[in-house]
Design a protein around this motif. Structure first.
Motif, mmCIF file in Angstrom:
data_model
loop_
_atom_site.group_PDB
_atom_site.id
_atom_site.type_symbol
_atom_site.label_atom_id
_atom_site.label_comp_id
_atom_site.label_asym_id
_atom_site.label_seq_id
_atom_site.Cartn_x
_atom_site.Cartn_y
_atom_site.Cartn_z
ATOM 1 N N ASP A 186 57.956 24.747 -13.133
ATOM 2 C CA ASP A 186 57.824 26.201 -13.129
ATOM 3 C C ASP A 186 58.477 26.717 -11.851
ATOM 4 O O ASP A 186 58.110 26.274 -10.747
ATOM 5 C CB ASP A 186 56.356 26.614 -13.158
ATOM 6 N N LEU A 187 59.424 27.630 -11.987
ATOM 7 C CA LEU A 187 60.162 28.155 -10.842
ATOM 8 C C LEU A 187 59.243 28.935 -9.903
ATOM 9 O O LEU A 187 58.135 29.310 -10.266
ATOM 10 C CB LEU A 187 61.323 29.031 -11.309
ATOM 11 N N ASN A 188 59.737 29.224 -8.697
ATOM 12 C CA ASN A 188 58.923 29.843 -7.648
ATOM 13 C C ASN A 188 58.900 31.372 -7.714
ATOM 14 O O ASN A 188 58.594 32.024 -6.722
ATOM 15 C CB ASN A 188 59.400 29.397 -6.267
ATOM 16 N N HIS A 189 59.199 31.921 -8.861
ATOM 17 C CA HIS A 189 59.155 33.375 -9.013
ATOM 18 C C HIS A 189 58.871 33.723 -10.467
ATOM 19 O O HIS A 189 58.980 32.881 -11.351
ATOM 20 C CB HIS A 189 60.465 34.010 -8.550
ATOM 21 N N GLY A 190 58.485 34.965 -10.662
ATOM 22 C CA GLY A 190 58.259 35.456 -12.006
ATOM 23 C C GLY A 190 58.947 36.794 -12.170
ATOM 24 O O GLY A 190 59.409 37.409 -11.205
ATOM 25 N N TYR A 191 59.004 37.238 -13.398
ATOM 26 C CA TYR A 191 59.498 38.567 -13.743
ATOM 27 C C TYR A 191 58.351 39.262 -14.456
ATOM 28 O O TYR A 191 58.067 38.940 -15.616
ATOM 29 C CB TYR A 191 60.751 38.481 -14.612
ATOM 30 N N GLY A 192 57.665 40.150 -13.728
ATOM 31 C CA GLY A 192 56.417 40.669 -14.250
ATOM 32 C C GLY A 192 55.478 39.489 -14.436
ATOM 33 O O GLY A 192 55.329 38.647 -13.550
ATOM 34 N N PRO A 193 54.844 39.360 -15.604
ATOM 35 C CA PRO A 193 53.902 38.256 -15.815
ATOM 36 C C PRO A 193 54.543 36.953 -16.290
ATOM 37 O O PRO A 193 53.850 35.960 -16.490
ATOM 38 C CB PRO A 193 52.991 38.811 -16.916
ATOM 39 N N PHE A 194 55.855 36.939 -16.460
ATOM 40 C CA PHE A 194 56.538 35.780 -17.031
ATOM 41 C C PHE A 194 57.182 34.927 -15.943
ATOM 42 O O PHE A 194 57.987 35.411 -15.155
ATOM 43 C CB PHE A 194 57.604 36.231 -18.030
ATOM 44 N N GLN A 195 56.848 33.632 -15.918
ATOM 45 C CA GLN A 195 57.395 32.695 -14.937
ATOM 46 C C GLN A 195 58.372 31.754 -15.641
ATOM 47 O O GLN A 195 57.992 31.036 -16.559
ATOM 48 C CB GLN A 195 56.262 31.893 -14.289
ATOM 49 N N PRO A 196 59.648 31.767 -15.233
ATOM 50 C CA PRO A 196 60.623 30.858 -15.854
ATOM 51 C C PRO A 196 60.247 29.393 -15.621
ATOM 52 O O PRO A 196 59.692 29.036 -14.583
ATOM 53 C CB PRO A 196 61.937 31.191 -15.141
ATOM 54 N N ALA A 197 60.577 28.546 -16.611
ATOM 55 C CA ALA A 197 60.224 27.131 -16.532
ATOM 56 C C ALA A 197 61.240 26.287 -17.296
ATOM 57 O O ALA A 197 61.822 26.741 -18.286
ATOM 58 C CB ALA A 197 58.836 26.909 -17.111
ATOM 59 N N PHE A 198 61.447 25.062 -16.816
ATOM 60 C CA PHE A 198 62.254 24.049 -17.485
ATOM 61 C C PHE A 198 61.307 22.943 -17.942
ATOM 62 O O PHE A 198 60.371 22.604 -17.221
ATOM 63 C CB PHE A 198 63.260 23.401 -16.519
ATOM 64 N N GLY A 199 61.581 22.342 -19.096
ATOM 65 C CA GLY A 199 60.748 21.245 -19.564
ATOM 66 C C GLY A 199 61.575 20.161 -20.222
ATOM 67 O O GLY A 199 62.669 20.431 -20.744
#
Length: 170
Positions: free
Chosen positions: A59-72
């Protein structure tokens, strides 16, 4: 399972955005702790257990509003692999000691010795519930579903039930 988790992800995220994030810009960037999560558990296909899977998510160290970018990325004991990018939404309750997390991640599926899911593009969506310690360590149980969202006529879907440990990176 169908697109239920994807719909829940969108409804929870949009409601959270409206209630808690629009004062500063609904999708304004905000700082969050980066996390690495490792999970393992049972793979289910058409209501039958067919093997085990290891899954790693960043999970990346930032979000956009309530959404946190992530790689899996995941791999099964049959050699099936999946890799994707999307977002997670996290809600806290019980005085911030417990959490529920929803995720939605489009990705690519490479069939090994496991089932034919109908198309290389597979959407992974799911839910996790767990406990968060005071230092941010999370331990939870997750359930997710993968399917190609009817991009192709063959769309049997695949589920996983896993135990997940998530560590904040500071």
């Amino acid at each position: 399972m169908d697109g239920t988790f994807a719909v829940l992800f969108l409804l929870a995220g949009l409601a959270d955005m409206k209630m808690n994030h629009c004062a500063d810009g609904c999708l304004a960037q905000n700082q969050l702790p980066a996390r690495i999560a490792v999970s393992g558990g049972d793979v289910q296909f058409q209501d039958a257990s067919i093997g085990q899977e290891i899954y790693v998510r960043y999970d990346l160290n930032h979000g956009y509003g309530p959404f946190q970018p992530a790689f899996g990325a995941s791999i099964t004991d049959d050699g099936d692999a999946w890799i994707g990018f999307g977002a997670v939404w996290t809600g806290h309750f019980a005085q911030d000691r417990a959490y529920v997390q929803l995720h939605l991640m489009p990705g690519l599926y490479a069939q090994g010795g496991g089932p034919d899911l109908g198309f290389p593009v597979e959407f992974r969506s799911g839910a996790e519930i767990g406990y968060e310690t005071r230092n941010g360590l999370r331990i939870g149980v997750s359930y997710d579903h993968r399917s190609n969202a009817d991009i192709k006529a063959t769309n049997p879907g695949l589920e996983t039930v896993q135990l997940r440990v998530s560590v904040p990176l500071r």
